[in-house]
Design a protein around this motif. Structure first.
Motif, PDB file in Angstrom:
ATOM      1  N   ASP A 154      -2.188   7.867  -2.154  1.00 48.58           N
ATOM      2  CA  ASP A 154      -3.308   8.403  -1.742  1.00 48.58           C
ATOM      3  C   ASP A 154      -4.610   7.418  -2.179  1.00 48.58           C
ATOM      4  N   HIS A 155      -5.482   7.632  -1.347  1.00 49.41           N
ATOM      5  CA  HIS A 155      -6.477   6.461  -1.501  1.00 49.41           C
ATOM      6  C   HIS A 155      -8.029   7.198  -1.833  1.00 49.41           C
ATOM      7  N   GLY A 156      -8.146   8.312  -1.733  1.00 53.18           N
ATOM      8  CA  GLY A 156      -9.429   8.906  -1.951  1.00 53.18           C
ATOM      9  C   GLY A 156     -10.188   9.100  -0.637  1.00 53.18           C
ATOM     10  N   LYS A 157     -11.524   9.333  -0.841  1.00 52.25           N
ATOM     11  CA  LYS A 157     -12.184   9.611   0.351  1.00 52.25           C
ATOM     12  C   LYS A 157     -13.220   8.304   0.782  1.00 52.25           C
ATOM     13  N   SER A 158     -13.405   8.275   1.983  1.00 48.43           N
ATOM     14  CA  SER A 158     -14.367   7.335   2.576  1.00 48.43           C
ATOM     15  C   SER A 158     -15.000   7.648   3.719  1.00 48.43           C
ATOM     16  N   ASN A 159     -16.351   7.690   3.785  1.00 46.10           N
ATOM     17  CA  ASN A 159     -17.131   8.246   4.974  1.00 46.10           C
ATOM     18  C   ASN A 159     -16.623   9.594   5.423  1.00 46.10           C
ATOM     19  N   GLY A 160     -16.430  10.484   4.726  1.00 50.80           N
ATOM     20  CA  GLY A 160     -15.973  11.716   4.729  1.00 50.80           C
ATOM     21  C   GLY A 160     -14.458  12.027   5.355  1.00 50.80           C
ATOM     22  N   LYS A 161     -13.630  11.054   5.072  1.00 52.21           N
ATOM     23  CA  LYS A 161     -12.274  11.119   5.487  1.00 52.21           C
ATOM     24  C   LYS A 161     -11.336  10.509   4.330  1.00 52.21           C
TER      25      LYS A 161
ATOM     26  N   SER B 190      13.595 -10.258   4.136  1.00 54.85           N
ATOM     27  CA  SER B 190      14.547  -9.389   3.402  1.00 54.85           C
ATOM     28  C   SER B 190      14.062  -9.577   1.845  1.00 54.85           C
ATOM     29  N   GLY B 191      13.611  -8.842   1.050  1.00 55.19           N
ATOM     30  CA  GLY B 191      13.313  -8.611  -0.507  1.00 55.19           C
ATOM     31  C   GLY B 191      12.131  -9.271  -0.609  1.00 55.19           C
ATOM     32  N   LYS B 192      11.108  -9.471   0.292  1.00 54.17           N
ATOM     33  CA  LYS B 192       9.960  -9.855  -0.041  1.00 54.17           C
ATOM     34  C   LYS B 192       8.919  -8.809  -0.371  1.00 54.17           C
ATOM     35  N   LYS B 193       7.904  -9.461  -1.153  1.00 53.28           N
ATOM     36  CA  LYS B 193       6.947  -8.356  -1.750  1.00 53.28           C
ATOM     37  C   LYS B 193       6.203  -7.365  -0.821  1.00 53.28           C
ATOM     38  N   VAL B 194       6.124  -6.263  -1.247  1.00 51.99           N
ATOM     39  CA  VAL B 194       5.278  -5.196  -0.583  1.00 51.99           C
ATOM     40  C   VAL B 194       4.359  -4.747  -1.473  1.00 51.99           C
ATOM     41  N   VAL B 195       2.902  -4.999  -1.132  1.00 53.38           N
ATOM     42  CA  VAL B 195       1.808  -4.487  -2.309  1.00 53.38           C
ATOM     43  C   VAL B 195       1.160  -3.258  -1.651  1.00 53.38           C
ATOM     44  N   ALA B 196       0.333  -2.631  -2.622  1.00 53.50           N
ATOM     45  CA  ALA B 196      -0.555  -1.501  -2.165  1.00 53.50           C
ATOM     46  C   ALA B 196      -1.490  -2.070  -1.303  1.00 53.50           C
ATOM     47  N   ALA B 197      -1.928  -1.564  -0.096  1.00 51.59           N
ATOM     48  CA  ALA B 197      -2.954  -1.834   0.854  1.00 51.59           C
ATOM     49  C   ALA B 197      -4.317  -1.539   0.327  1.00 51.59           C
ATOM     50  N   ALA B 198      -4.228  -0.810  -0.903  1.00 49.75           N
ATOM     51  CA  ALA B 198      -5.794  -0.161  -1.285  1.00 49.75           C
ATOM     52  C   ALA B 198      -5.212   0.358  -2.744  1.00 49.75           C
ATOM     53  N   SER B 199      -6.520   0.451  -3.491  1.00 52.68           N
ATOM     54  CA  SER B 199      -6.130   0.989  -4.925  1.00 52.68           C
ATOM     55  C   SER B 199      -5.777   2.514  -4.777  1.00 52.68           C
ATOM     56  N   GLY B 200      -5.054   3.333  -5.576  1.00 51.05           N
ATOM     57  CA  GLY B 200      -5.057   4.688  -5.341  1.00 51.05           C
ATOM     58  C   GLY B 200      -3.974   5.243  -6.344  1.00 51.05           C
ATOM     59  N   THR B 201      -3.519   6.587  -5.924  1.00 49.77           N
ATOM     60  CA  THR B 201      -2.479   7.301  -6.860  1.00 49.77           C
ATOM     61  C   THR B 201      -1.029   7.321  -6.007  1.00 49.77           C
ATOM     62  N   VAL B 202      -0.005   7.012  -6.678  1.00 41.84           N
ATOM     63  CA  VAL B 202       1.326   7.184  -5.840  1.00 41.84           C
ATOM     64  C   VAL B 202       1.585   8.805  -5.917  1.00 41.84           C
ATOM     65  N   THR B 203       1.552   9.165  -4.743  1.00 43.58           N
ATOM     66  CA  THR B 203       1.745  10.715  -4.381  1.00 43.58           C
ATOM     67  C   THR B 203       3.279  10.827  -4.198  1.00 43.58           C
TER      68      THR B 203
ATOM     69  N   LYS C 292       5.827   4.704 -10.029  1.00 46.54           N
ATOM     70  CA  LYS C 292       6.239   6.115 -10.094  1.00 46.54           C
ATOM     71  C   LYS C 292       5.089   7.058  -9.869  1.00 46.54           C
ATOM     72  N   THR C 293       5.635   8.298  -9.205  1.00 53.71           N
ATOM     73  CA  THR C 293       4.716   9.424  -8.766  1.00 53.71           C
ATOM     74  C   THR C 293       3.920   9.475  -9.890  1.00 53.71           C
ATOM     75  N   GLY C 294       2.476   9.702  -9.429  1.00 49.55           N
ATOM     76  CA  GLY C 294       1.282   9.932 -10.114  1.00 49.55           C
ATOM     77  C   GLY C 294       0.836   8.845 -10.956  1.00 49.55           C
ATOM     78  N   GLN C 295       1.406   7.588 -10.534  1.00 49.65           N
ATOM     79  CA  GLN C 295       0.976   6.223 -11.187  1.00 49.65           C
ATOM     80  C   GLN C 295      -0.379   5.679 -10.489  1.00 49.65           C
ATOM     81  N   LYS C 296      -1.562   5.221 -11.069  1.00 48.90           N
ATOM     82  CA  LYS C 296      -2.623   4.707 -10.502  1.00 48.90           C
ATOM     83  C   LYS C 296      -2.141   3.262 -10.153  1.00 48.90           C
ATOM     84  N   VAL C 297      -2.447   2.690  -8.921  1.00 48.82           N
ATOM     85  CA  VAL C 297      -2.055   1.316  -8.616  1.00 48.82           C
ATOM     86  C   VAL C 297      -3.287   0.737  -7.968  1.00 48.82           C
ATOM     87  N   ASN C 298      -3.310  -0.579  -8.373  1.00 48.24           N
ATOM     88  CA  ASN C 298      -4.480  -1.367  -7.735  1.00 48.24           C
ATOM     89  C   ASN C 298      -4.080  -2.126  -6.382  1.00 48.24           C
TER      90      ASN C 298
END
Length: 183
Positions: A112-119, A64-77, A136-142
């Motif tokens: 959203d993380h982008g495209k890798s190997n055609g996906k 409970s309350g522990k940190k959640v991190v972005a699994a990959a860099s991308g844009t908050v959709t 926030k929506t539209g923000q880039k994350v690492n």
């Protein structure tokens, strides 16, 4: 049409209309674990209770309350932080129920993380603690950046992180896949 199907269609509509800036950027296809220090999967990807569980549930005592991190860099959709029902939802007969917030996800984030190997790739983080979303929506994350904390909002019987990975040949047609295949 069932209420659940209508909810899923509405969520997909929101995703298609959302800000997709950055999804065409290259992605290395590598994900990091979204809840550092907590690796116990209490519910896996696949069919349960007659429908597809689109991700994995990560939980353990003390999460409970522990940190959640972005699994990959991308844009908050999409980010939804309006659910205040942060408690397990089980009625007196032991049946789980949803407060109805966030299409059952409660408070959630999609990146959203982008495209890798055609996906194209997107990750989903659900049942987040009220007031804990730091992006926030539209923000880039690492990759590895804190984005929220574990809660039990939406259709949730206890504290856990629901985590999904979606992939597809089109950024507007992404399907859930088993996240365990990426770790």
């Amino acid at each position: 049409m069932s209420k659940q199907k209508l909810i899923e269609q509405e969520l997909e509509k929101i995703l298609q209309e959302s800000n997709n800036d950055g999804i065409d950027v290259p992605f290395n296809g590598k994900f990091t674990w979204p809840c550092p220090g907590y690796t116990n999967i209490t519910s896996g990807y696949g069919y349960r209770w007659g429908k597809l569980h689109k991700g994995i549930d990560i939980s353990k005592s003390g999460i409970s309350g522990k940190k959640v991190v972005a699994a990959a860099s991308g844009t908050v959709t999409v980010g939804c932080n309006t659910c205040t029902h942060n408690y397990g939802k089980v009625n007196s007969s032991g049946t789980a129920y949803s407060c109805g917030c966030g299409y059952g996800y409660g408070n959630y984030i999609m990146i959203d993380h982008g495209k890798s190997n055609g996906k194209y790739y997107r990750t989903v983080y659900a049942h987040l603690k009220p007031g804990s979303i730091t992006v926030k929506t539209g923000q880039k994350v690492n990759q590895g950046q804190k984005i929220a904390a574990v809660g039990t909002t939406g259709n949730s019987t206890g504290y856990h992180l629901h985590f999904e990975i979606r992939e597809g040949k089109s950024k507007n047609s992404l399907s859930p896949v088993n996240p365990k295949n990426f770790f």
